[in-house]
Motif scaffolding. Structure first.
Motif, PDB file in Angstrom:
ATOM      1  N   TRP A  88       0.815  -1.213   0.000  1.00 13.57           N
ATOM      2  CA  TRP A  88       0.000   0.000   0.000  1.00 13.57           C
ATOM      3  C   TRP A  88       0.853   1.270   0.000  1.00 13.57           C
ATOM      4  N   ASP A  89       2.175   1.128   0.095  1.00 14.92           N
ATOM      5  CA  ASP A  89       3.079   2.274   0.077  1.00 14.92           C
ATOM      6  C   ASP A  89       4.385   1.836  -0.583  1.00 14.92           C
ATOM      7  N   PRO A  90       4.528   2.037  -1.901  1.00 10.13           N
ATOM      8  CA  PRO A  90       5.740   1.579  -2.593  1.00 10.13           C
ATOM      9  C   PRO A  90       7.013   2.238  -2.099  1.00 10.13           C
ATOM     10  N   GLY A  91       6.903   3.336  -1.359  1.00  7.40           N
ATOM     11  CA  GLY A  91       8.091   3.993  -0.836  1.00  7.40           C
ATOM     12  C   GLY A  91       8.605   3.389   0.450  1.00  7.40           C
ATOM     13  N   MET A  92       7.958   2.323   0.927  1.00  5.26           N
ATOM     14  CA  MET A  92       8.353   1.694   2.190  1.00  5.26           C
ATOM     15  C   MET A  92       8.767   0.244   1.924  1.00  5.26           C
ATOM     16  N   LEU A  93       9.831  -0.164   2.590  1.00  5.46           N
ATOM     17  CA  LEU A  93      10.392  -1.505   2.410  1.00  5.46           C
ATOM     18  C   LEU A  93      10.622  -2.123   3.779  1.00  5.46           C
ATOM     19  N   VAL A  94      10.357  -3.429   3.907  1.00  2.00           N
ATOM     20  CA  VAL A  94      10.591  -4.161   5.150  1.00  2.00           C
ATOM     21  C   VAL A  94      11.616  -5.252   4.877  1.00  2.00           C
ATOM     22  N   SER A  95      12.595  -5.355   5.753  1.00  3.69           N
ATOM     23  CA  SER A  95      13.659  -6.343   5.567  1.00  3.69           C
ATOM     24  C   SER A  95      13.841  -7.175   6.823  1.00  3.69           C
ATOM     25  N   ILE A  96      14.276  -8.419   6.654  1.00  2.00           N
ATOM     26  CA  ILE A  96      14.590  -9.308   7.769  1.00  2.00           C
ATOM     27  C   ILE A  96      15.975  -9.878   7.555  1.00  2.00           C
ATOM     28  N   SER A  97      16.576 -10.338   8.646  1.00  2.00           N
ATOM     29  CA  SER A  97      17.981 -10.736   8.576  1.00  2.00           C
ATOM     30  C   SER A  97      18.267 -11.875   9.545  1.00  2.00           C
ATOM     31  N   GLU A  98      19.451 -12.428   9.394  1.00  2.00           N
ATOM     32  CA  GLU A  98      19.904 -13.440  10.338  1.00  2.00           C
ATOM     33  C   GLU A  98      20.232 -12.851  11.696  1.00  2.00           C
ATOM     34  N   VAL A 106      12.523   4.243   1.554  1.00  2.00           N
ATOM     35  CA  VAL A 106      13.448   3.997   0.448  1.00  2.00           C
ATOM     36  C   VAL A 106      14.011   5.300  -0.098  1.00  2.00           C
ATOM     37  N   ALA A 107      13.180   6.321  -0.244  1.00  2.00           N
ATOM     38  CA  ALA A 107      13.636   7.583  -0.836  1.00  2.00           C
ATOM     39  C   ALA A 107      14.716   8.232   0.013  1.00  2.00           C
ATOM     40  N   LYS A 108      14.576   8.188   1.346  1.00  2.00           N
ATOM     41  CA  LYS A 108      15.554   8.816   2.236  1.00  2.00           C
ATOM     42  C   LYS A 108      16.618   7.849   2.730  1.00  2.00           C
ATOM     43  N   ALA A 109      16.475   6.560   2.391  1.00  2.00           N
ATOM     44  CA  ALA A 109      17.440   5.530   2.809  1.00  2.00           C
ATOM     45  C   ALA A 109      17.641   5.539   4.319  1.00  2.00           C
ATOM     46  N   GLU A 110      16.544   5.674   5.067  1.00  2.00           N
ATOM     47  CA  GLU A 110      16.635   5.711   6.515  1.00  2.00           C
ATOM     48  C   GLU A 110      15.675   4.710   7.133  1.00  2.00           C
ATOM     49  N   VAL A 111      15.987   4.285   8.360  1.00  2.00           N
ATOM     50  CA  VAL A 111      15.176   3.309   9.071  1.00  2.00           C
ATOM     51  C   VAL A 111      14.046   4.028   9.794  1.00  2.00           C
ATOM     52  N   LEU A 112      12.807   3.592   9.543  1.00  2.00           N
ATOM     53  CA  LEU A 112      11.640   4.152  10.225  1.00  2.00           C
ATOM     54  C   LEU A 112      11.330   3.404  11.509  1.00  2.00           C
ATOM     55  N   PHE A 113      11.619   2.113  11.537  1.00  2.00           N
ATOM     56  CA  PHE A 113      11.355   1.292  12.723  1.00  2.00           C
ATOM     57  C   PHE A 113      12.295   0.105  12.704  1.00  2.00           C
ATOM     58  N   GLN A 114      12.778  -0.258  13.884  1.00  2.00           N
ATOM     59  CA  GLN A 114      13.608  -1.451  14.031  1.00  2.00           C
ATOM     60  C   GLN A 114      13.095  -2.263  15.201  1.00  2.00           C
ATOM     61  N   SER A 115      12.870  -3.533  14.980  1.00  2.00           N
ATOM     62  CA  SER A 115      12.355  -4.411  16.031  1.00  2.00           C
ATOM     63  C   SER A 115      13.461  -4.833  16.972  1.00  2.00           C
ATOM     64  N   ALA A 116      13.046  -5.371  18.094  1.00  2.00           N
ATOM     65  CA  ALA A 116      14.000  -6.026  18.988  1.00  2.00           C
ATOM     66  C   ALA A 116      14.356  -7.394  18.407  1.00  2.00           C
ATOM     67  N   VAL A 117      15.308  -8.066  19.022  1.00  2.00           N
ATOM     68  CA  VAL A 117      15.650  -9.433  18.605  1.00  2.00           C
ATOM     69  C   VAL A 117      14.460 -10.330  18.946  1.00  2.00           C
ATOM     70  N   LEU A 118      13.907 -10.986  17.938  1.00  2.00           N
ATOM     71  CA  LEU A 118      12.661 -11.735  18.112  1.00  2.00           C
ATOM     72  C   LEU A 118      12.880 -13.180  18.519  1.00  2.00           C
ATOM     73  N   SER A 119      13.974 -13.762  18.113  1.00  2.00           N
ATOM     74  CA  SER A 119      14.109 -15.207  18.290  1.00  2.00           C
ATOM     75  C   SER A 119      15.578 -15.579  18.442  1.00  2.00           C
TER      76      SER A 119
END
Length: 778
Positions: free
Chosen positions: A177-187, A196-209
């Protein structure tokens, strides 16, 4: 269940389900268990000889050879289709190139005898583990190492490079619903939301698992983010416009499958109604359908139970909603170089029943609002024996007890002082100073003769602080509270053994009622608002008049074999409903506050046991709910064995049972009772809430005995926090241990307000039945 070790969790938003079949299988040169494959409603793609691509047309798998695409120099590690908007695009990646292919153009060139070609949009970006196309097909996110490259799909141009994860990326997805926003997951076991346009993090989760996050999906309608880890854990978060994500649900696939198998009893669950909260989850051992609204497993398709499949352990899944009630899943084998296309034949979920329903029958006839008259032998027909009024007249007493009223002067020849003469009053005096009626619409109810102001059905949830009142100078918990039916008074049961009666404005000093020897655990108003009861931990029940300081009726262990833990007025004040041990007791009662000067302490109120019903398993009752504002046959009782049992008091029996309603014993249950100021549809009264420690709040529908939504944002790890429904039936409030009260919209699993003006755990909440006000208590 073997878990999801080494396998990629494939998540796909869907509202369909049924059986599974293998319609295509191919042997590859090398295992593809860690390669991202691509599948949509019409085509699927997979690597061939490592460097090339094969494009299969699902509608004609055997009569038409696959389209072969050549262009990579290294092994292809990720493939993804675009959104399907013409032209159909395919993006593939290897360590040397990222190439975008126009599938329609490639088919046309192949028919013309030319070599199909694509557009190189990235060069030497490293080993790519995941690709994602934006909703407009104009950008592609390339996950390589710990970096995300955002590329144009028309030409080779890097629009952004996103860095910040502490471990290698496993997936990234554009927000639909917002092509300017991207969600990523990692090891590194976290997820990030990017601008994406500003190349900045809007939210970062805690360590989940403790295990890496492997897959992610974004649900458009419910605005939710769902991610899964290698150890079989699934998290669902809200994704609001302010990007302040809140956890909605956390699931352990192993546990929910055990619960599913236990309650299903080997039978296939019936089909049912479509909802936008259903998500397909692919693991190494099968395919699962999860309802995120209820956190329940609705369907399990284990690979081991499908002997016609060519493998039993999967490596990765690429699901896609197909056509003609078909869902296609491209699956790789974990240990063999094999790829199979599975076909899930789906049926419209018209009345999807979970395993709760498979164990129940005849629930369609259950309704809080009665649909049939009382049976002749119903316990609700019981009446108290009429009192001997002749004997009372001989002793000069009224039928209500006490000394008969007489004039102060008893001689008939002496003029009375006038105490027996009724006061003079002028009745029905016409008003002569009435104002003209305003042309503006009235705020009163449709009945012009009524002075009751209707509860606004379209009002917003309470969110603005109004007043805060301390009930004691010492730290004293409030174990129970309740508004009177007219919303003008509030009862509070305290841990210091007292009951306080406040005005709803909390102005002035409260009336104090004392008599219990231990903490008051329950308070309850009568429908007529002349009486209220209190139950304490000293195993006593008192019924108090609102005018007076002494209880009109006292009940203790002499009435019940075990202590009275819960009680309330029932059936428009006709009965007292008591929970004692594993039994429900139905008492008729008569209240009399008159006193005899000679027998001053003799209690004239009385109660009589009418019916006793026991829980089916003999477990102790932990929570109780029944509607007293109108005639209803339904009583809900919760057991220490985690069950919810539905009593039909018209027939005097248990009509239904929901086993394992929560992971722990239910400590609070309440129904949608509405109020005298609001109007709801009859079916809405079949909704009820239940709460359990560490298991959140669940919303149930009595007609199906099915959990229809779960609310898990509030913190409830050890205290018995309660919940309440608003008079309009649109909102739910619950207490929390993080010093807040949460207000939810009943149609969503995420909260709309978080009220933070408390200084301790919020144990109880109550809505004012007359106005949109919420009262949270510590």
């Amino acid at each position: 269940m073997s878990g999801i070790h080494e396998g990629r969790v494939g998540l796909h938003h869907s509202s369909r389900r049924n059986s599974i079949a293998e319609i295509f299988s191919v042997i590859c040169e090398k295992p593809l268990s860690h390669v991202q494959l691509a599948c949509n409603s019409s085509h699927f793609a997979l690597p061939c000889q490592g460097k090339n691509l094969l494009i299969y047309n699902i509608t004609d798998l055997y009569n038409k050879p696959p389209l072969q695409l050549v262009g990579h120099h290294g092994d292809v590690s990720a493939i993804v289709y675009g959104t399907g908007i013409a032209p159909l695009l395919l993006c593939s990646a290897s360590e040397d190139y990222v190439i975008v292919w126009d599938i329609d153009s490639c088919y046309r060139k192949a028919r013309e005898g030319a070599v199909p070609s694509g557009t190189v949009v990235g060069t030497r970006l490293g080993k790519v583990v995941h690709l994602s196309m934006c909703p407009t097909d104009r950008r592609v996110a390339v996950s390589s190492g710990s970096k995300i490259y955002v590329l144009k799909t028309e030409k080779e141009e890097v629009l952004a490079m996103l860095t910040g994860h502490l471990g290698p990326l496993t997936a990234s997805e554009f927000c639909p619903w917002d092509p300017g926003m991207l969600v990523s997951i990692s090891e590194d076991r976290t997820f990030k939301i990017w601008n994406v346009a500003k190349a900045e993090v809007l939210f970062q989760s805690a360590v989940l698992s403790g295990s890496p996050l492997l897959s992610i999906v974004l649900l458009d309608q419910s605005r939710q983010l769902v991610t899964g880890s290698a150890d079989g854990q699934v998290w669902s978060y809200t994704l609001p416009d302010d990007q302040k994500c809140h956890l909605v649900a956390k699931l352990d696939l192993h546990k929910v499958q055990q619960k599913y198998d236990k309650n299903l009893n080997g039978r296939d669950p019936p089909t049912g109604g479509a909802t936008d909260s259903y998500v397909w989850i692919g693991s190494s051992d099968g395919l699962y359908l999860i309802d995120l609204a209820t956190s329940e497993l609705e369907m399990a398709l284990p690979l081991r139970d499908s002997p016609h499949l060519s493998f039993s352990v999967s490596g990765s899944w690429a699901p896609s909603q197909g056509q003609n009630n078909k869902m296609h899943c491209l699956v790789t084998s974990l240990f063999e170089p094999r790829v199979a296309l599975l076909d899930v034949d789906v049926i419209t979920l018209g009345n999807l029943c979970s395993y709760w329903e498979t164990a129940l029958s005849g629930l369609e006839s259950l309704s809080v609002v009665p649909s049939s008259p009382l049976m002749p032998i119903s316990p609700l027909n019981a009446e108290l024996p009429k009192r001997d009024t002749k004997a009372l007249k001989k002793t000069g007493q009224s039928s209500q007890g006490g000394v008969k009223d007489q004039a102060l002067v008893f001689h008939t020849q002496v003029k009375s002082s006038g105490y027996t003469v009724p006061p003079r009053s002028t009745m029905f005096t016409p008003k002569t100073n009435t104002k003209k009626k305003s042309s503006t619409p009235s705020k009163t109810s449709k009945n012009t003769g009524s002075l009751i102001i209707e509860y606004p059905s379209d009002s917003a949830a309470p969110s603005v602080p109004h007043i805060q009142q301390s009930v004691s100078t010492l730290p004293t918990p409030i174990h129970s509270l309740q508004y009177s039916g007219d919303g003008k008074q509030i009862l509070c049961g305290l841990g210091d053994r007292s009951v306080l009666l406040y005005k709803s404005s909390l102005a002035g000093h409260p009336a104090v009622y004392t008599g219990h020897n231990k903490a008051v655990s329950t308070v309850c108003w009568s429908h007529c608002r002349r009486w209220f009861l209190s139950v304490a931990d000293d195993q006593t029940l008192f019924i108090w008049p609102t005018v007076g300081s002494e209880p009109a009726l006292t009940m203790g262990t002499e009435k019940c074999s075990k202590s009275v833990r819960l009680a309330q007025f029932y059936y428009l004040d006709k009965f007292l409903l008591l929970a004692s041990g594993s039994s429900l007791h139905l008492y008729l009662h008569h209240m009399d506050t008159s006193r005899d000067d000679i027998k001053r302490y003799e209690q004239k109120s009385m109660s009589k046991l009418t019916q006793s019903l026991s829980m089916r398993s003999g477990t102790d009752i932990t929570a109780l709910s029944a509607i007293n504002d109108f005639f209803s046959y339904i009583v809900l009782a919760c057991g220490a064995d985690r069950s919810i049992q539905v009593f039909d008091m018209n027939r005097g029996c248990i009509a239904a049972e929901i086993s394992d309603a929560h992971t722990r014993a239910v400590h609070h249950i309440t129904q949608n009772k509405g109020s005298m100021f609001s109007t709801q549809t009859p079916d809405s009264y079949n909704l009820f809430l239940s709460s359990a420690v560490s298991d959140g709040v669940k919303l149930w529908d009595l007609r199906t005995a099915r959990c229809v939504r779960r609310f898990g944002s509030s913190l409830n790890r050890c205290h018995r926090c309660s919940a309440a429904m608003s008079p309009c039936g649109q909102y739910i409030a619950t207490g929390s241990e993080d010093y807040c009260a949460y207000v939810y919209d009943i149609r969503s699993s995420t909260f709309v307000h978080k009220l933070k003006r408390q200084s301790d755990t919020v144990l109880n909440v109550a809505f004012n039945p007359a106005t949109p006000e919420l009262l949270p208590e510590l």
